[in-house]
Design a protein around this motif. Structure first.
Motif, PDB file in Angstrom:
ATOM      1  N   SER A 514       0.839  -1.199   0.000  1.00 23.42           N
ATOM      2  CA  SER A 514       0.000   0.000   0.000  1.00 23.42           C
ATOM      3  C   SER A 514       0.871   1.245   0.000  1.00 23.42           C
ATOM      4  O   SER A 514       1.896   1.301   0.692  1.00 23.42           O
ATOM      5  CB  SER A 514      -0.879   0.035   1.256  1.00 23.42           C
ATOM      6  N   VAL A 515       0.438   2.236  -0.757  1.00 22.58           N
ATOM      7  CA  VAL A 515       1.023   3.581  -0.668  1.00 22.58           C
ATOM      8  C   VAL A 515      -0.068   4.437  -0.043  1.00 22.58           C
ATOM      9  O   VAL A 515      -1.091   4.711  -0.671  1.00 22.58           O
ATOM     10  CB  VAL A 515       1.432   4.112  -2.047  1.00 22.58           C
ATOM     11  N   GLN A 516       0.131   4.779   1.227  1.00 21.37           N
ATOM     12  CA  GLN A 516      -0.924   5.441   1.992  1.00 21.37           C
ATOM     13  C   GLN A 516      -0.622   6.925   2.188  1.00 21.37           C
ATOM     14  O   GLN A 516       0.524   7.312   2.357  1.00 21.37           O
ATOM     15  CB  GLN A 516      -1.081   4.754   3.360  1.00 21.37           C
ATOM     16  N   HIS A 517      -1.631   7.692   2.208  1.00 25.15           N
ATOM     17  CA  HIS A 517      -1.652   9.143   2.464  1.00 25.15           C
ATOM     18  C   HIS A 517      -0.581   9.986   1.747  1.00 25.15           C
ATOM     19  O   HIS A 517       0.059  10.836   2.371  1.00 25.15           O
ATOM     20  CB  HIS A 517      -1.695   9.469   3.962  1.00 25.15           C
ATOM     21  N   PRO A 518      -0.390   9.810   0.408  1.00 23.11           N
ATOM     22  CA  PRO A 518       0.469  10.791  -0.294  1.00 23.11           C
ATOM     23  C   PRO A 518      -0.168  12.179  -0.200  1.00 23.11           C
ATOM     24  O   PRO A 518      -1.392  12.320  -0.281  1.00 23.11           O
ATOM     25  CB  PRO A 518       0.470  10.271  -1.740  1.00 23.11           C
ATOM     26  N   GLY A 519       0.670  13.181  -0.012  1.00 28.14           N
ATOM     27  CA  GLY A 519       0.168  14.560   0.023  1.00 28.14           C
ATOM     28  C   GLY A 519      -0.715  14.875   1.204  1.00 28.14           C
ATOM     29  O   GLY A 519      -1.522  15.804   1.156  1.00 28.14           O
ATOM     30  N   SER A 524      -3.481  23.074   0.905  1.00 29.98           N
ATOM     31  CA  SER A 524      -4.862  23.261   0.465  1.00 29.98           C
ATOM     32  C   SER A 524      -5.067  22.444  -0.800  1.00 29.98           C
ATOM     33  O   SER A 524      -4.110  21.919  -1.385  1.00 29.98           O
ATOM     34  CB  SER A 524      -5.149  24.740   0.164  1.00 29.98           C
ATOM     35  N   MET A 525      -6.299  22.382  -1.260  1.00 33.89           N
ATOM     36  CA  MET A 525      -6.574  21.647  -2.498  1.00 33.89           C
ATOM     37  C   MET A 525      -5.935  22.357  -3.691  1.00 33.89           C
ATOM     38  O   MET A 525      -5.699  21.740  -4.736  1.00 33.89           O
ATOM     39  CB  MET A 525      -8.085  21.507  -2.709  1.00 33.89           C
ATOM     40  N   ALA A 526      -5.676  23.653  -3.519  1.00 33.85           N
ATOM     41  CA  ALA A 526      -5.030  24.397  -4.601  1.00 33.85           C
ATOM     42  C   ALA A 526      -3.512  24.285  -4.531  1.00 33.85           C
ATOM     43  O   ALA A 526      -2.806  24.689  -5.462  1.00 33.85           O
ATOM     44  CB  ALA A 526      -5.445  25.861  -4.538  1.00 33.85           C
ATOM     45  N   GLU A 527      -3.028  23.782  -3.427  1.00 39.14           N
ATOM     46  CA  GLU A 527      -1.575  23.689  -3.224  1.00 39.14           C
ATOM     47  C   GLU A 527      -1.260  22.287  -2.692  1.00 39.14           C
ATOM     48  O   GLU A 527      -1.071  22.089  -1.493  1.00 39.14           O
ATOM     49  CB  GLU A 527      -1.134  24.761  -2.221  1.00 39.14           C
ATOM     50  N   LEU A 528      -1.268  21.351  -3.603  1.00 36.47           N
ATOM     51  CA  LEU A 528      -1.089  19.953  -3.219  1.00 36.47           C
ATOM     52  C   LEU A 528       0.396  19.611  -3.115  1.00 36.47           C
ATOM     53  O   LEU A 528       1.189  20.009  -3.974  1.00 36.47           O
ATOM     54  CB  LEU A 528      -1.759  19.054  -4.264  1.00 36.47           C
ATOM     55  N   SER A 529       0.745  18.864  -2.085  1.00 39.93           N
ATOM     56  CA  SER A 529       2.168  18.533  -1.908  1.00 39.93           C
ATOM     57  C   SER A 529       2.532  17.214  -2.578  1.00 39.93           C
ATOM     58  O   SER A 529       3.692  16.823  -2.561  1.00 39.93           O
ATOM     59  CB  SER A 529       2.536  18.514  -0.427  1.00 39.93           C
ATOM     60  N   SER A 530       1.563  16.491  -3.125  1.00 44.07           N
ATOM     61  CA  SER A 530       1.866  15.296  -3.924  1.00 44.07           C
ATOM     62  C   SER A 530       0.851  15.192  -5.052  1.00 44.07           C
ATOM     63  O   SER A 530      -0.319  15.590  -4.899  1.00 44.07           O
ATOM     64  CB  SER A 530       1.800  14.028  -3.075  1.00 44.07           C
ATOM     65  N   HIS A 531       1.307  14.669  -6.157  1.00 43.76           N
ATOM     66  CA  HIS A 531       0.415  14.379  -7.289  1.00 43.76           C
ATOM     67  C   HIS A 531       0.534  12.909  -7.680  1.00 43.76           C
ATOM     68  O   HIS A 531       0.187  12.534  -8.791  1.00 43.76           O
ATOM     69  CB  HIS A 531       0.763  15.280  -8.481  1.00 43.76           C
ATOM     70  N   TRP A 532       1.027  12.102  -6.729  1.00 42.68           N
ATOM     71  CA  TRP A 532       1.192  10.678  -7.004  1.00 42.68           C
ATOM     72  C   TRP A 532      -0.177   9.994  -6.942  1.00 42.68           C
ATOM     73  O   TRP A 532      -0.969  10.316  -6.063  1.00 42.68           O
ATOM     74  CB  TRP A 532       2.150  10.053  -5.967  1.00 42.68           C
ATOM     75  N   PRO A 533      -0.499   9.047  -7.790  1.00 39.74           N
ATOM     76  CA  PRO A 533       0.358   8.410  -8.796  1.00 39.74           C
ATOM     77  C   PRO A 533       0.182   8.980 -10.204  1.00 39.74           C
ATOM     78  O   PRO A 533       0.910   8.583 -11.106  1.00 39.74           O
ATOM     79  CB  PRO A 533      -0.143   6.960  -8.790  1.00 39.74           C
TER      80      PRO A 533
END
Ligand code: FEO
Ligand code: CA
Ligand code: CA
Ligand code: CA
Length: 564
Positions: A514-519, A524-533
């Motif tokens: 499992s890859v859990q809780h990226p970002g 905020s929703m406008a400033e996401l810290s991950s865009h995986w996958p």
């Protein structure tokens, strides 16, 4: 090899039913066969029957592999980075449909793969836990106003677990879309308590939640563990009984006033039917996992850690074969090396607790009254298939200055799991020297190599005192060869994610992860810290991946060579 659960469609609502079901199956398959079928204990040097009986001389070491694992260096990239010799495929993402009406839940964690037929080990069921929600993603909650009924329902449907029919075709795993076995168990599923007395007034709970890690029964059912249950319906103070202020919860109680006492249990699920039951006898706490061992006479031992600072390690020993209801729950006192029974006829307990049910519901409070040892957040537990030692990940305890955690080794007296005394030592200590911090999930592969993941909080990764470790990772500790005993990083998670739920296919050549809780800490929703996958400007999605490649092939080949 025989089918592990030819009549598993029969529901097991009570432990007596489980015992009966198990007894019926006894002629069809024993525990060893079942474990071998799963790829656990198949290797010549893995000594399941003689395990813990002092027959280590029977152990035969496999040939040493010349294969050398090239470590992955810590990285802070927003990607699933892999060591040379590993590759990954995305199996399923949060919100992917699994049938006409249900979707894959959020924040996937524990995974268990169960082949449906011994003659077709690449066809099976995958159980996947869904631990908690990020309401911004799941229900679109803006954090400014109370959640609506619809938002809470959406969130309730995103926790629990998923049952997926999967198969491997041409080397790639796939979920069989709309298979009739695909189903969800979630935060609104009606689940009975496996207990004679009501719990907080009723004999069933609405939903399972906070499903972190888990375990597997000898009869092929899943144990899914309700860990941080207080984040959903809150918690009552164990002494006053009044609602505790825990700082933050998802506020589900604003629309559904379900009692907190209905959560915090080990839940058994039949993956063929989805039928579930909550096992009260195993006690109520922030159960990380439930690691089960079957004794030669069919009684069960279940180890479970309560993942919170200064909480405890527990062991249930059943008094009847196959029972997860009849038996005694113990808490570990490491100073004295004693498993302390949590039973109502103890004077330390019967003055405070009404009855045994009260002890099990207010377990933490009871454990402290019998001097259970405060531990540094006990997380996953695995039993070493070679020597029977019980490994417990102690992830950290930052208020006490333990930032890096360790893996504790418990050695039961005389090597039997129903012993009431034990010794212990640190097996591995986290830190820059060993290259890992905050161990969490563990798994032994079919060759007996130890794999584990790390869980540095996403708010702390790449910051002091964790800078040296990069993002969270997956590590292997080889059992044989020139790298034996080394901690080798082989995967690195995307931004703010944690790798969880490692589970091997029977041949050891596929690792479900499992890859859990990226970002998770996106401002905020406008400033996401991950865009995986999916990359680009997409929102991050917790997902299941399957690792394979030469690295796993080589480690598997080491044992195949031996076994052949
Ligand atoms: Fe859900 Fe203790 O990890
Ligand atoms: Ca965990
Ligand atoms: Ca595990
Ligand atoms: Ca954790």
């Amino acid at each position: 090899m025989p089918n592990p659960s030819p009549d598993a469609a029969l529901p097991a609502h009570t432990t007596q039913d489980v015992a009966r079901t198990k007894a019926r199956k006894a002629g069809a398959i024993d525990r060893r066969s079942f474990l071998e079928f799963l790829g656990i204990g198949t290797v010549g040097f893995v000594l399941i029957p003689g395990l813990l009986s002092g027959c280590k001389s029977e152990t035969v070491a496999p040939k040493t592999s010349a294969f050398r694992i090239t470590p992955l260096q810590p990285t802070a990239s927003d990607a699933l980075e892999l060591a040379p010799g590993l590759n990954s495929q995305l199996l399923i993402r949060w919100d992917d449909p699994i049938n006409a009406t249900e979707r894959f839940g959020f924040n996937n964690d524990f995974i268990c793969y169960l082949p449906l037929d011994a003659n077709a080990p690449d066809e099976g069921l995958l159980w996947v836990n869904h631990e908690y929600v990020d309401a911004r993603f799941v229900s679109g909650w803006d954090e400014l106003r109370p959640k609506t009924r619809e938002q809470i329902t959406q969130e309730q449907l995103a926790v629990g677990g998923s049952i997926l029919r999967v198969s491997k075709v041409d080397g790639r795993w796939q979920v069989l879309a709309n298979d009739p076995m695909n189903r969800r168990v979630h935060g609104r599923t009606q689940i009975p308590f496996n207990w004679p007395d009501p719990i907080a007034g009723t004999n069933a709970a609405v939903g399972t939640l906070a499903n972190c890690s888990g375990g597997l029964t000898p009869w092929g059912h899943i144990l899914t563990c309700e860990e941080n249950y207080d984040q959903f319906y809150g918690e009552n103070d164990p002494v006053s009984g009044k609602r505790q202020d825990i700082g933050f919860d998802q506020g589900w109680h604003t629309h559904d006033p379900f009692p907190p006492e209905h959560y915090g249990w080990v839940v058994e699920v039949n993956p063929r039917t989805g039928e579930a039951q909550k096992h009260v006898a195993l006690g109520r706490c922030a159960h990380e996992c439930a690691t089960l061992h079957e004794l030669p006479d069919g009684r069960l031992v279940v180890y479970s850690g309560d993942d919170a600072n200064d909480e405890h390690l527990y062991k249930f020993i059943s008094s009847a074969p196959g029972s997860l209801r009849e038996g005694t729950l113990y808490a570990a006192n490491l100073d004295q090396g004693i498993w302390e029974p949590l039973i109502h006829d103890r004077p330390e307990l019967n003055q405070t607790f009404r009855d045994q049910t009260d002890i099990l519901v207010r377990l933490r409070y009871a454990a402290k009254k019998v001097n259970a040892t405060a531990l540094d957040r006990p997380e996953d537990i695995e039993i070493d298939p070679v020597n029977g030692n019980v490994l417990v990940a102690l992830t950290n305890n930052t208020p006490k200055g333990n930032f890096y955690g360790s893996i504790l080794k418990i050695m039961e007296e005389n090597g039997v799991h129903d012993a009431l005394r034990f010794s212990h030592e640190t097996y591995l200590a986290g830190g820059e020297e060993t290259g890992f911090a905050c161990p969490d999930n563990m798994a032994f592969d079919p060759q007996g190599n130890l794999w584990f993941t790390s869980d540095i909080s996403g708010s702390k990764t790449n910051r002091e005192p964790y800078t040296a470790f990069g993002n969270n990772g997956l590590f292997v500790v080889p059992r044989q060869g020139e790298q034996a005993g080394q901690v080798i990083q082989v995967a690195s998670a995307p931004h703010e994610a944690e790798l969880t739920g490692p589970w091997f296919a029977p041949d050891g050549r596929s690792l479900f992860l499992s890859v859990q809780h990226p970002g998770e800490y996106s401002p905020s929703m406008a400033e996401l810290s991950s865009h995986w996958p999916d990359g680009g400007n997409s929102i991050p999605r917790p997902s299941v991946v399957v690792l394979s490649g030469e690295l796993l092939d080589q480690l598997s080949a080491t044992s195949s060579e031996k076994a052949g």
